[in-house]
Design a protein around this motif. Structure first.
Motif, PDB file in Angstrom:
ATOM      1  N   LYS A  68      -7.997   9.450  13.416  1.00  0.00           N
ATOM      2  CA  LYS A  68      -8.202  10.905  13.463  1.00  0.00           C
ATOM      3  C   LYS A  68      -7.316  11.590  12.445  1.00  0.00           C
ATOM      4  CE  LYS A  68      -8.457  10.511  18.400  1.00  0.00           C
ATOM      5  NZ  LYS A  68      -8.236   9.119  18.102  1.00  0.00           N
ATOM      6  N   ALA A  69      -7.623  12.875  12.215  1.00  0.00           N
ATOM      7  CA  ALA A  69      -6.786  13.665  11.313  1.00  0.00           C
ATOM      8  C   ALA A  69      -5.336  13.557  11.769  1.00  0.00           C
ATOM      9  CB  ALA A  69      -7.245  15.119  11.316  1.00  0.00           C
ATOM     10  N   GLY A  70      -4.443  13.378  10.831  1.00  0.00           N
ATOM     11  CA  GLY A  70      -3.024  13.241  11.165  1.00  0.00           C
ATOM     12  C   GLY A  70      -2.554  11.800  11.181  1.00  0.00           C
ATOM     13  N   ASP A  71      -3.478  10.871  11.378  1.00  0.00           N
ATOM     14  CA  ASP A  71      -3.102   9.447  11.382  1.00  0.00           C
ATOM     15  C   ASP A  71      -2.735   8.995   9.968  1.00  0.00           C
ATOM     16  OD1 ASP A  71      -3.693   9.451  14.033  1.00  0.00           O
ATOM     17  OD2 ASP A  71      -5.484   8.164  13.894  1.00  0.00           O
ATOM     18  N   ILE A  72      -1.927   7.928   9.933  1.00  0.00           N
ATOM     19  CA  ILE A  72      -1.501   7.386   8.635  1.00  0.00           C
ATOM     20  C   ILE A  72      -2.224   6.067   8.372  1.00  0.00           C
ATOM     21  CG2 ILE A  72       0.468   6.474   7.306  1.00  0.00           C
ATOM     22  CD1 ILE A  72       0.706   9.457   7.786  1.00  0.00           C
ATOM     23  N   VAL A  73      -2.808   5.962   7.192  1.00  0.00           N
ATOM     24  CA  VAL A  73      -3.408   4.697   6.773  1.00  0.00           C
ATOM     25  C   VAL A  73      -2.737   4.275   5.460  1.00  0.00           C
ATOM     26  CG1 VAL A  73      -5.638   5.116   7.893  1.00  0.00           C
ATOM     27  CG2 VAL A  73      -5.274   5.881   5.535  1.00  0.00           C
ATOM     28  N   THR A 125     -11.000  12.212   4.476  1.00  0.00           N
ATOM     29  CA  THR A 125     -10.261  12.779   3.349  1.00  0.00           C
ATOM     30  C   THR A 125      -8.798  12.409   3.540  1.00  0.00           C
ATOM     31  OG1 THR A 125     -11.815  14.593   3.217  1.00  0.00           O
ATOM     32  CG2 THR A 125      -9.699  14.904   2.113  1.00  0.00           C
ATOM     33  N   LEU A 126      -8.231  11.744   2.534  1.00  0.00           N
ATOM     34  CA  LEU A 126      -6.859  11.245   2.652  1.00  0.00           C
ATOM     35  C   LEU A 126      -5.970  11.897   1.606  1.00  0.00           C
ATOM     36  CD1 LEU A 126      -7.476   7.369   2.726  1.00  0.00           C
ATOM     37  CD2 LEU A 126      -7.652   8.987   4.611  1.00  0.00           C
ATOM     38  N   ARG A 127      -4.706  12.114   1.987  1.00  0.00           N
ATOM     39  CA  ARG A 127      -3.748  12.554   0.987  1.00  0.00           C
ATOM     40  C   ARG A 127      -2.642  11.501   0.881  1.00  0.00           C
ATOM     41  NH1 ARG A 127      -2.007  18.270   1.447  1.00  0.00           N
ATOM     42  NH2 ARG A 127      -0.927  17.519   3.296  1.00  0.00           N
ATOM     43  N   PRO A 128      -2.666  10.689  -0.201  1.00  0.00           N
ATOM     44  CA  PRO A 128      -1.631   9.677  -0.383  1.00  0.00           C
ATOM     45  C   PRO A 128      -0.280  10.351  -0.639  1.00  0.00           C
ATOM     46  CG  PRO A 128      -3.505   9.296  -1.849  1.00  0.00           C
ATOM     47  CD  PRO A 128      -3.682  10.651  -1.266  1.00  0.00           C
ATOM     48  N   LYS A 129       0.784   9.679  -0.185  1.00  0.00           N
ATOM     49  CA  LYS A 129       2.135  10.249  -0.358  1.00  0.00           C
ATOM     50  C   LYS A 129       2.486  10.433  -1.816  1.00  0.00           C
ATOM     51  CE  LYS A 129       4.397   9.685   3.950  1.00  0.00           C
ATOM     52  NZ  LYS A 129       4.948   8.685   4.868  1.00  0.00           N
ATOM     53  N   THR A 130       2.018   9.498  -2.654  1.00  0.00           N
ATOM     54  CA  THR A 130       2.158   9.724  -4.089  1.00  0.00           C
ATOM     55  C   THR A 130       0.757   9.677  -4.676  1.00  0.00           C
ATOM     56  OG1 THR A 130       2.512   7.359  -4.355  1.00  0.00           O
ATOM     57  CG2 THR A 130       4.477   8.709  -4.312  1.00  0.00           C
ATOM     58  N   GLY A 131       0.491  10.557  -5.637  1.00  0.00           N
ATOM     59  CA  GLY A 131      -0.863  10.702  -6.174  1.00  0.00           C
ATOM     60  C   GLY A 131      -1.420   9.391  -6.716  1.00  0.00           C
ATOM     61  N   ILE A 132      -2.705   9.136  -6.475  1.00  0.00           N
ATOM     62  CA  ILE A 132      -3.351   7.922  -6.982  1.00  0.00           C
ATOM     63  C   ILE A 132      -4.619   8.357  -7.702  1.00  0.00           C
ATOM     64  CG2 ILE A 132      -4.428   5.730  -6.407  1.00  0.00           C
ATOM     65  CD1 ILE A 132      -2.813   5.577  -3.919  1.00  0.00           C
ATOM     66  N   TYR A 146       0.833  -1.201   0.000  1.00  0.00           N
ATOM     67  CA  TYR A 146       0.000   0.000   0.000  1.00  0.00           C
ATOM     68  C   TYR A 146       0.866   1.250   0.000  1.00  0.00           C
ATOM     69  CZ  TYR A 146       0.976  -0.720   4.979  1.00  0.00           C
ATOM     70  OH  TYR A 146       1.601  -0.960   6.178  1.00  0.00           O
ATOM     71  N   THR A 147       0.243   2.334  -0.410  1.00  0.00           N
ATOM     72  CA  THR A 147       0.872   3.651  -0.333  1.00  0.00           C
ATOM     73  C   THR A 147       0.380   4.287   0.952  1.00  0.00           C
ATOM     74  OG1 THR A 147       0.734   3.798  -2.721  1.00  0.00           O
ATOM     75  CG2 THR A 147       1.084   5.862  -1.545  1.00  0.00           C
ATOM     76  N   GLU A 148       1.272   4.898   1.688  1.00  0.00           N
ATOM     77  CA  GLU A 148       0.824   5.564   2.910  1.00  0.00           C
ATOM     78  C   GLU A 148       0.046   6.824   2.571  1.00  0.00           C
ATOM     79  OE1 GLU A 148       4.155   6.136   5.513  1.00  0.00           O
ATOM     80  OE2 GLU A 148       3.959   4.084   6.273  1.00  0.00           O
ATOM     81  N   ALA A 149      -0.960   7.093   3.380  1.00  0.00           N
ATOM     82  CA  ALA A 149      -1.789   8.279   3.150  1.00  0.00           C
ATOM     83  C   ALA A 149      -2.104   8.915   4.494  1.00  0.00           C
ATOM     84  CB  ALA A 149      -3.074   7.892   2.429  1.00  0.00           C
ATOM     85  N   GLU A 150      -2.077  10.237   4.538  1.00  0.00           N
ATOM     86  CA  GLU A 150      -2.392  10.936   5.780  1.00  0.00           C
ATOM     87  C   GLU A 150      -3.872  11.296   5.802  1.00  0.00           C
ATOM     88  OE1 GLU A 150      -0.259  14.609   6.353  1.00  0.00           O
ATOM     89  OE2 GLU A 150      -1.395  15.043   8.187  1.00  0.00           O
ATOM     90  N   ILE A 151      -4.490  11.119   6.934  1.00  0.00           N
ATOM     91  CA  ILE A 151      -5.881  11.551   7.059  1.00  0.00           C
ATOM     92  C   ILE A 151      -5.876  13.060   7.285  1.00  0.00           C
ATOM     93  CG2 ILE A 151      -8.009  11.370   8.407  1.00  0.00           C
ATOM     94  CD1 ILE A 151      -7.221   8.550   9.161  1.00  0.00           C
TER      95      ILE A 151
END
Ligand SMILES: Cc1cc2nc3c(=O)[nH]c(=O)nc-3n(C[C@H](O)[C@H](O)[C@H](O)COP(=O)(O)OP(=O)(O)OC[C@H]3O[C@@H](n4cnc5c(N)ncnc54)[C@H](O)[C@@H]3O)c2cc1C
Ligand code: SF4
Ligand code: SF4
Ligand code: FES
Lengths: 349, 272
Positions: B83-88, B26-33, B7-12
């Motif tokens: 929560k916001a800030g967590d990594i999924v 709302t997630l921001r993946p480390k590299t765009g998907i 998986y790609t890590e994504a920040e909430i």
């Protein structure tokens, strides 16, 4: 390529295995009571090596597609290439399916691909058949015809060696001294053994009335309303999944994550469609709630789905599921029931 | 190694409470998907497990993804604690999106139920981007009660955004505050809403809802090959290898998850 053939004595072959085990992990079948099982080559156990015989009790798929494989953190594993010797035709046939699933399609499974490339397969003719063998009904034969690098055909105190790939040829070239030319009579000996074992398999197929693929084609689809058949056969199933796990063509798996001191790990683990949880979704909805639906699904996948998408019956006639089932569910009886519309309940009760 | 299970890590970035048991992340993946409306991804909690979800955001927005997730079991309950800030983790996208090209020039009739509005939100955003390419967009949405309506605060802006969008919400059980229709979503599917000869229907919701909506649509005159259904199946690999999601001759993860009704109608147990 033109398959070259040689001859090697048993003694030279075992010496060759000893030499190869310096650079390869060499696995061979050893006789273990009534069973044959793979073990790593050990010069002290030479008297128990049984390259001929029949298929081993466990399917060879586990060497390429291990029951539990770590797929996120790859910092492990013995990277020495593997030699699997004594693999029988029914297991070799299963690579048609395993390769299709794991290597073909939009995405290749890199773990399977690596293990597959890293493995040299030495097949061996069966030297007898067992009551549960029915490879000939499944378009197979009791001797390897494809999917091997080298094949061995036992002939007295020697083996006739057939080379089918570059990997195989490299081994022969590196150890030329062990390989001799064979005579025309040697090929006749091989042919006679192949015919003898084929007659044995055919005898067991006929005795049981096991249908062949031409009769089975489409039979599962037509049987959907034969609910009584599926219920009868499922009545002794204990949902252990053994039939899935011992089957050389079953490929289904589950991704499983684990948190450990060393970090997060993800595994790919064999799964079994006979388990209630296999198709269950969140909230408990399940398209195959009842056991008989799961049993029917197992047959549908093997005898409908794969013939439809790959023109291949995902059963090689190895008979392992018949031996493994604690509920005495005999796949041959199910197939017979599907084709004839008549069946006997499993004899368990 | 190109590892399809990684998986790609994504920040909430943000968590919105939609209803008592549904949240939008709302997630921001480390590299765009990138993805297409209707495709799905696997969202994971590292070391815990993953589950498939369809992004509910606009597929024209490339750097962030929304997932609207209902608490339904082990993984989703734990995702709800994030929560916001967590990594999924996210991997995908998988499967086939809605065939938007085939919808062009037609009336698009959308029926959603419960959290099934999540993929439909991505579809609506995609349709809004090129709204004049579609003759009409109709959304009929059903929720259990007025408290179970997702995207409550957005739906009015959807109505405003595009002139020829018709949106109606129905609740199974009414209350004092509810002024709209009370009854199952099938009760607001009436003849004359669309020209069935030039329309497609898209349905997403719980299996039982999809079943009755499909039958109703066929009664209204929709052809079997114009009804698009999202089939939720147990999925693990997402890439046609693990065998879990098989439905007849298809793997839902690669041949779906959206199927037209004619393709699956003869397969057993499709609504279970
Ligand atoms: C294509 C697709 C798109 C979806 N989109 C959305 C969406 O946008 N929003 C949404 O809310 N839902 C969506 N879903 C549903 C969502 O995937 C499920 O709600 C989610 O999988 C529930 O996971 P859970 O672990 O919380 O539930 P559980 O009920 O705990 O488990 C769900 C499944 O995983 C298996 N499982 C769970 N844990 C384990 C374990 N430890 N070992 C073995 N098996 C296990 C279970 O057998 C079960 O089949 C979608 C589903 C699909 C197939
Ligand atoms: S279904 Fe049974 S007989 Fe056929 S290949 Fe699998 S284990 Fe062997
Ligand atoms: S081996 Fe027999 S008892 Fe076990 S799951 Fe298979 S059919 Fe059922
Ligand atoms: S999810 Fe694995 S085959 Fe579809």
């Amino acid at each position: 390529m033109e398959k070259k053939t040689y001859k090697i004595t048993k003694k030279d072959l075992y010496d060759l295995f000893a030499r190869l085990s310096a650079n390869y992990r060499v696995f061979l079948p050893y006789a273990d009571g009534q069973r044959l099982d793979f073990g790593e080559f050990d010069p002290k156990k030479e008297d128990r090596i049984e390259l001929g015989g029949i298929r081993q009790s466990r399917p060879v798929k586990g060497f390429i597609n291990p029951p539990r494989e770590k797929i996120l953190d790859t910092s492990r594993k013995d990277k020495r290439p593997v030699i699997l010797a004594g693999v029988k035709a029914c297991d070799l046939a299963s690579f048609i399916l395993q390769d299709f699933v794991f290597l073909k399609g939009e995405v290749e499974d890199p773990f399977y691909a690596e293990n597959r490339n890293n493995t040299i397969i030495i097949g061996c003719d069966c030297t007898y058949a067992k009551e549960t063998c029915f490879c000939l009904a499944m378009e197979g034969a009791p001797y390897p015809q494809k999917n091997f690098d080298i094949n061995l055909s036992p002939a007295g105190d020697s083996f006739i060696v057939e080379v089918a790939s570059e990997k195989g040829e490299n081994i022969i070239n590196n150890f030329k001294m062990f390989f001799k030319n064979h005579s025309a009579t040697d090929l006749n000996v091989r042919q006679a053994n192949r015919e003898k074992v084929s007659r044995e398999v055919r005898y067991f197929i006929d005795k049981r009335g096991t249908p062949d693929t031409s009769a089975i084609r489409g039979a599962v689809k037509k049987s959907y309303n034969l609910t009584e058949l599926w219920k009868d056969f499922a009545s002794t199933c204990v949902e252990c999944g053994a039939c899935n796990l011992v089957c050389p063509t079953c490929h289904c798996f589950l991704l499983y994550d684990e948190k450990t001191a060393g970090g997060n790990k993800r595994f790919r683990m064999w799964d079994a469609c006979m388990y209630n949880t296999f198709a269950r979704v969140a909230g408990g909805a399940n398209p195959r709630k009842r056991l008989y639906e799961r049993l029917r699904n197992r047959f549908e996948k093997k005898f409908d789905f794969f013939p439809q998408i790959l023109n291949y019956f995902a059963c090689t006639g190895c008979g392992r599921c018949i031996e493994a089932c604690p509920g005495d569910i005999d796949l041959r009886e199910v197939l017979k029931g599907l084709v004839t519309g008549k069946w006997n309940k499993p004899p368990h009760e | 190694m190109n590892n399809p299970y990684a998986y790609t890590e994504a920040e909430i970035l943000k968590v919105v409470d939609e209803t008592q048991n549904i949240k939008t992340f709302t997630l921001r993946p480390k590299t765009g998907i990138g993805f297409r409306a209707g495709q799905f991804m696997d969202v994971s909690l590292p070391g815990i497990g993953e589950a498939p979800f369809t992004p509910s955001s606009n597929h024209y927005v490339k750097d962030v993804l929304d997932f609207t997730i209902m608490r339904a079991g082990r993984v989703t309950s734990l995702i709800h604690q994030a929560k916001a800030g967590d990594i999924v983790g996210v991997r995908g996208p998988y499967g086939l999106g809605y065939p938007l090209n085939e919808f062009k020039g037609k009336e698009v009739f959308i029926v959603g139920g419960g959290v099934g509005l999540a993929p439909l939100r991505a579809l609506l955003y995609a349709l809004f981007n090129e709204v004049n390419d579609y003759k009409k967009i109709v959304l009929k949405y059903g929720a259990k009660t007025s408290k179970d309506i997702v995207y409550k605060n957005e739906i009015d802006s959807w109505r405003a955004k595009a002139g020829h969008v018709d949106i109606e919400i129905s609740v199974d059980v009414g209350d004092d505050t509810w002024k709209g229709n009370v009854g199952l979503v099938t009760t607001v599917l009436k003849p004359g809403l669309v020209d069935v000869n030039n329309a497609v229907a898209i349905v997403c919701g719980p299996p039982i809802m999809m079943k009755f909506v499909t039958f109703k649509l066929l009664d209204l005159g929709f052809k079997e090959n114009t009804v698009y259904l999202s089939m939720e199946k147990n999925m693990s690999c997402g890439i046609g290898k693990c065998g879990h999601c098989r439905i007849g001759p298809y793997y839902a993860c690669k041949d779906g998850p959206v199927f037209t009704y004619d393709k699956i109608k003869d397969l057993p147990n499709i609504w279970d």
